[in-house]
Design an enzyme around this catalytic site. Sequence first.
Site: not given
Length: 377
Positions: A166, A205, A209, A262
């Site tokens: 990420d 990705d 996160d 997301r």
Amino acid sequence: MKPKFSTAAAASLFVGSLLVVGVACADPALEVATTGWATQNGGTKGGSKAAAANIYTVKTAAELKSALKASVGSNGRIIKISGIIDVSEGKPYTTTSDMKSRARLDIPTKTTLIGITSNAEIREGYFYVKANDVIIRNITIENPWDPEPVWDPDDGSAGNWNSEYDGLTVEGATNVWVDHVTFTDGRRTDDQNGTANGRPKQHHDGAMDVKKGANFVTISYSAFKSHEKNDLIGSSDSASSTDSGKLKVTIHNTLFENISARAPRVRFGQVHLYNNYHVGSTSNKVYPFSHAHGVGKESKIFSERNVFDISGVSSCDKIAADYGGSVYRDQGSLLNGKALTCSWNSNIGWTPPYTYSLLSADKVAADVKAKAGAGKL
């Protein structure tokens, strides 16, 4: 002797206290978190008290890595990023493991990382925060591009390609403030990768996160642009032993532009989302909108006066998508100019313990477009 790329002049140590206070108030590198969950647990101060000898200005990957690894005192460090830094130094990554060994940038405790030019940007690299009390401000992060995606035939009904890394990972760390940071796929959008096994070959990705017991995180006035799977808060349904009671995250006054999913996807956490602006379309050819808030296991999301301008969406089920959660509270948000109405059980069981200022929903889009993202600090 450890290298120092920029230190204050020795004479500055002797200026009058009033001048020092005046400079401190005017220098964004010395600011601490003032909003959201990052103000709790003693607050998030980063390197705001760093000694002059531990303030670095970096323009290259080598300088950045050296500044991150330097031994500093108990008051931490400030790293000022000037211009575009290519972490690969012009040598393309050949494998996922090669990328991990050369691209990963671990940020130590009590660090403030801040862009000092309008084009401050990290390319071909990614940040990892496992240490407490970190501030990242005013930079663009081009989401890392994994050269070696892996096919998973069991991912979804038709299988999918998955990649690693990420733009920013917060893992197990407490007190992290991310402010005026832009995350984007940048030069490598998903339409450039072709297909294999009948599915788009995905080299990205996530953008950011927050996982494995991370806590007290604020994302403010930032921008997430052109990305598929964006923000994951809580990485696994089976992680209750590490995540339950943690993953307290605030995201406010932040732009989500052409984000497929997301924004964020949450498990376990008490997550406060307010005054954010989401814009996109279900028919976007590269990043079609799927959902905004993913309501996952034991998540407790409080959505407040957010604005969703999403072509092709007319109901709450695409704004707050069910991923195994049971509660979700929205108050005062707008979907395509109309009040958002959700049928979720709104008893999330908590209220923000910090004070905060809310804009009325009709002012959110203009505020976020004018102020969110790198170069607007």
